[in-house]
Design a protein around this motif. Sequence first.
Motif, PDB file in Angstrom:
ATOM      1  N   GLY A  36      33.771  39.202  28.372  1.00  0.00           N
ATOM      2  CA  GLY A  36      32.757  40.197  28.706  1.00  0.00           C
ATOM      3  C   GLY A  36      32.666  40.518  30.188  1.00  0.00           C
ATOM      4  N   SER A  37      33.366  39.774  31.038  1.00  0.00           N
ATOM      5  CA  SER A  37      33.333  40.061  32.473  1.00  0.00           C
ATOM      6  C   SER A  37      34.170  41.300  32.790  1.00  0.00           C
ATOM      7  CB  SER A  37      33.843  38.850  33.267  1.00  0.00           C
ATOM      8  OG  SER A  37      35.186  38.568  32.915  1.00  0.00           O
ATOM      9  N   ILE A  38      33.949  41.826  33.973  1.00  0.00           N
ATOM     10  CA  ILE A  38      34.617  43.055  34.406  1.00  0.00           C
ATOM     11  C   ILE A  38      35.669  42.726  35.463  1.00  0.00           C
ATOM     12  CG2 ILE A  38      34.329  45.345  35.415  1.00  0.00           C
ATOM     13  CD1 ILE A  38      33.096  45.063  32.667  1.00  0.00           C
ATOM     14  N   GLN A  39      36.864  43.254  35.285  1.00  0.00           N
ATOM     15  CA  GLN A  39      37.948  43.090  36.248  1.00  0.00           C
ATOM     16  C   GLN A  39      38.354  44.455  36.766  1.00  0.00           C
ATOM     17  OE1 GLN A  39      39.857  40.326  37.530  1.00  0.00           O
ATOM     18  NE2 GLN A  39      40.534  41.996  38.848  1.00  0.00           N
ATOM     19  N   MET A  40      38.353  44.637  38.082  1.00  0.00           N
ATOM     20  CA  MET A  40      38.838  45.882  38.679  1.00  0.00           C
ATOM     21  C   MET A  40      40.366  45.886  38.635  1.00  0.00           C
ATOM     22  SD  MET A  40      36.188  47.590  39.390  1.00  0.00           S
ATOM     23  CE  MET A  40      37.007  48.921  40.276  1.00  0.00           C
ATOM     24  N   ARG A  41      40.939  46.965  38.120  1.00  0.00           N
ATOM     25  CA  ARG A  41      42.379  47.065  37.953  1.00  0.00           C
ATOM     26  C   ARG A  41      42.955  48.198  38.782  1.00  0.00           C
ATOM     27  NH1 ARG A  41      45.213  45.206  33.825  1.00  0.00           N
ATOM     28  NH2 ARG A  41      46.850  45.822  35.292  1.00  0.00           N
ATOM     29  N   TYR A  42      44.219  48.019  39.180  1.00  0.00           N
ATOM     30  CA  TYR A  42      44.969  49.022  39.933  1.00  0.00           C
ATOM     31  C   TYR A  42      46.384  49.083  39.351  1.00  0.00           C
ATOM     32  CZ  TYR A  42      41.263  48.297  43.436  1.00  0.00           C
ATOM     33  OH  TYR A  42      40.047  48.183  44.091  1.00  0.00           O
ATOM     34  N   MET A  43      47.181  49.973  39.912  1.00  0.00           N
ATOM     35  CA  MET A  43      48.594  50.037  39.526  1.00  0.00           C
ATOM     36  C   MET A  43      49.220  48.658  39.695  1.00  0.00           C
ATOM     37  SD  MET A  43      51.566  51.424  38.773  1.00  0.00           S
ATOM     38  CE  MET A  43      51.303  53.193  38.753  1.00  0.00           C
ATOM     39  N   GLU A  44      49.915  48.181  38.642  1.00  0.00           N
ATOM     40  CA  GLU A  44      50.386  46.798  38.620  1.00  0.00           C
ATOM     41  C   GLU A  44      51.850  46.640  39.001  1.00  0.00           C
ATOM     42  OE1 GLU A  44      51.574  45.876  34.083  1.00  0.00           O
ATOM     43  OE2 GLU A  44      49.499  46.510  34.335  1.00  0.00           O
ATOM     44  N   TYR A  45      52.499  47.702  39.479  1.00  0.00           N
ATOM     45  CA  TYR A  45      53.934  47.652  39.771  1.00  0.00           C
ATOM     46  C   TYR A  45      54.178  47.649  41.274  1.00  0.00           C
ATOM     47  CZ  TYR A  45      55.265  48.334  34.913  1.00  0.00           C
ATOM     48  OH  TYR A  45      55.456  48.160  33.575  1.00  0.00           O
ATOM     49  N   PRO A  46      55.341  47.102  41.702  1.00  0.00           N
ATOM     50  CA  PRO A  46      55.704  47.206  43.121  1.00  0.00           C
ATOM     51  C   PRO A  46      55.773  48.659  43.574  1.00  0.00           C
ATOM     52  CG  PRO A  46      57.117  45.637  41.982  1.00  0.00           C
ATOM     53  CD  PRO A  46      56.319  46.334  40.930  1.00  0.00           C
ATOM     54  N   VAL A  47      55.807  48.862  44.872  1.00  0.00           N
ATOM     55  CA  VAL A  47      55.546  50.178  45.445  1.00  0.00           C
ATOM     56  C   VAL A  47      56.524  51.248  44.955  1.00  0.00           C
ATOM     57  CG1 VAL A  47      55.485  51.484  47.608  1.00  0.00           C
ATOM     58  CG2 VAL A  47      54.390  49.235  47.462  1.00  0.00           C
ATOM     59  N   ILE A  48      57.816  50.993  45.018  1.00  0.00           N
ATOM     60  CA  ILE A  48      58.769  52.029  44.632  1.00  0.00           C
ATOM     61  C   ILE A  48      58.633  52.373  43.152  1.00  0.00           C
ATOM     62  CG2 ILE A  48      61.232  52.438  44.222  1.00  0.00           C
ATOM     63  CD1 ILE A  48      61.825  51.460  46.950  1.00  0.00           C
ATOM     64  N   SER A  49      58.446  51.378  42.306  1.00  0.00           N
ATOM     65  CA  SER A  49      58.245  51.643  40.885  1.00  0.00           C
ATOM     66  C   SER A  49      56.957  52.432  40.649  1.00  0.00           C
ATOM     67  CB  SER A  49      58.201  50.332  40.092  1.00  0.00           C
ATOM     68  OG  SER A  49      59.442  49.670  40.146  1.00  0.00           O
ATOM     69  N   PRO A  89      52.737  50.735  54.683  1.00  0.00           N
ATOM     70  CA  PRO A  89      51.778  51.857  54.607  1.00  0.00           C
ATOM     71  C   PRO A  89      50.825  51.743  53.419  1.00  0.00           C
ATOM     72  CG  PRO A  89      53.979  52.666  55.089  1.00  0.00           C
ATOM     73  CD  PRO A  89      54.132  51.222  54.742  1.00  0.00           C
ATOM     74  N   ILE A  90      51.350  51.363  52.244  1.00  0.00           N
ATOM     75  CA  ILE A  90      50.488  51.229  51.073  1.00  0.00           C
ATOM     76  C   ILE A  90      49.533  50.052  51.244  1.00  0.00           C
ATOM     77  CG2 ILE A  90      50.453  50.879  48.580  1.00  0.00           C
ATOM     78  CD1 ILE A  90      51.576  53.569  49.423  1.00  0.00           C
ATOM     79  N   ALA A  91      50.057  48.936  51.790  1.00  0.00           N
ATOM     80  CA  ALA A  91      49.210  47.761  51.998  1.00  0.00           C
ATOM     81  C   ALA A  91      48.095  48.050  52.993  1.00  0.00           C
ATOM     82  CB  ALA A  91      50.058  46.588  52.474  1.00  0.00           C
TER      83      ALA A  91
END
Length: 525
Positions: free
Chosen positions: A140-153, A303-305
């Motif tokens: 029931g907890s909430i997890q913030m999610r983002y794109m899970e792949y390395p940068v080029i992918s 740059p992404i980091a």
Amino acid sequence: MAANADDAEPTSPAPLAEDLRSADWRDVPSRNDAMVSALSGTVGGPVGRHALIGRTRFFTPMRVILLLAVVFLAFGWFAKAGCIQQAPVGESGQVGLDWSGSRQYVAMCYSDTVPLYGAERLDQGAFPYKTSWEEVRGDGSIQMRYMEYPVISGLYQYGAMKVAKAWDSITWLPGAIQVALYFNVVAFGLALAWLVTVWASTLLAGRRVWDGALIACSPLVIVHVFTNFDPLATAFAAGGLLAWARKRPVLAGILLGLGGAAKLYPLLLLGPLFVLCLRAGKTRDWLVTALSAVAAWLAVNLPIAALYPHGWYEFFRLNSERGADPDSLYNVIASFTSWKGLDGPLAQGESPSNLNAVSLLLFVAVCVGVGYVALTAQRRPRVAQLCFLLVAGFLITNKVWSPQYSLWLVPLAVLALPHRRLLLAWMTIDALVWVPRMMYYLGVSNKGLPEQWFTGTVVIRDIAVLVLCALVLRQIYRPSEDLVRYGFIDDPAGGVLDQAPDKQPSWLPGWLKPTKAKEPKPVTV
């Protein structure tokens, strides 16, 4: 009296009398490979004795191999086409993706690219690593999610989404649901990446140019080339090794670094290059390659980091918290026993610290073993041999072996151990693991298969890979049996290492130096 042979350094082995290789420097499979000779009957039989090999102007070996690759890529697309079918969905009858009846498992057409289009918010035009969403965990907890792949992918997915949306906005072009357009755009780019992989690997094969056909025609291409984004990494890895072979260390490093920004494994190839360069006294060339790889990786990632640190870190967070993959050795053991794993039951968001540590230590042991072989073998191993051993060891000891990761091994295995029937047997076994995997995901309640049917085939695949590793080690310690080393040929992928004498640093202990050839016993006359 007694006669002693003069001491001599190991030299390139002469061709074995019982070897079926052509006396010509070229490799002609239809003459010297029993399997290919039999298959050639469908196109008129083996090449004739008086054929002018190498004189054709259009159908060169490279063009034929690339054409074969296109055919198998087409097979791969058709294998996934069932998962981009559209049908009326919802109460209003709007057209959408038809995965009814667990089509993705029944038709065995599952591809990560299709569900990720919505899961990664690409359907909303979101920029990877910037956009986040909430995911409800099992507790029931909430997890913030983002794109899970390395940068080029991740950026590749974003670019494919932009092309798909642009296509969809042009009314006079053939239409389809956006996710189907997206899949086709992704597949087109991945097909080009695999063609680069085949091209570079064929050039790395040297005189055995037709070994590239086994990469082009691998059963794993049909099953997994469009399962995920791994052909991007194989293209960078093969390109980096080709640049190394052409003695362009900076370009090799850049390509391997970019490959590491797509998937991890291209960066692993720097390890075998290091120990081989250490043995040959070529560490300066390796250092140039390594620094170029680091610079390329940082140029893409920094740059992404800097702009989206949480999104950039998501790949590392997810992999640290990830448990044992269904294809991993650890899950196989748990599947056949009552073992609860190295960490036991975990709470939501808790990292499997013991599993992570054991997996890392086992891989470190693999690295140490590969380094020992590289430094102590009587004759310096070839680049492809060590690269295959390291990547195979990484997959076997890692907690994650996603099915498409097997594509990493295809070019390396062909270059390391060019025994066509053995390789085809392994590739077929590995590709067929997909069938019980899909049936296992379907579920026993839906007439699928129990878990042990799937994990049992994983065991067979792992054994097949270990057999290949054992055969590679055998050829390293018995270089006269190596089909690549022939006459004056040392290492087609070696670059600065090719034909280079050993120059081990003086600080290496004696037990880390090559074993000397045994002196022949005196002959008494």
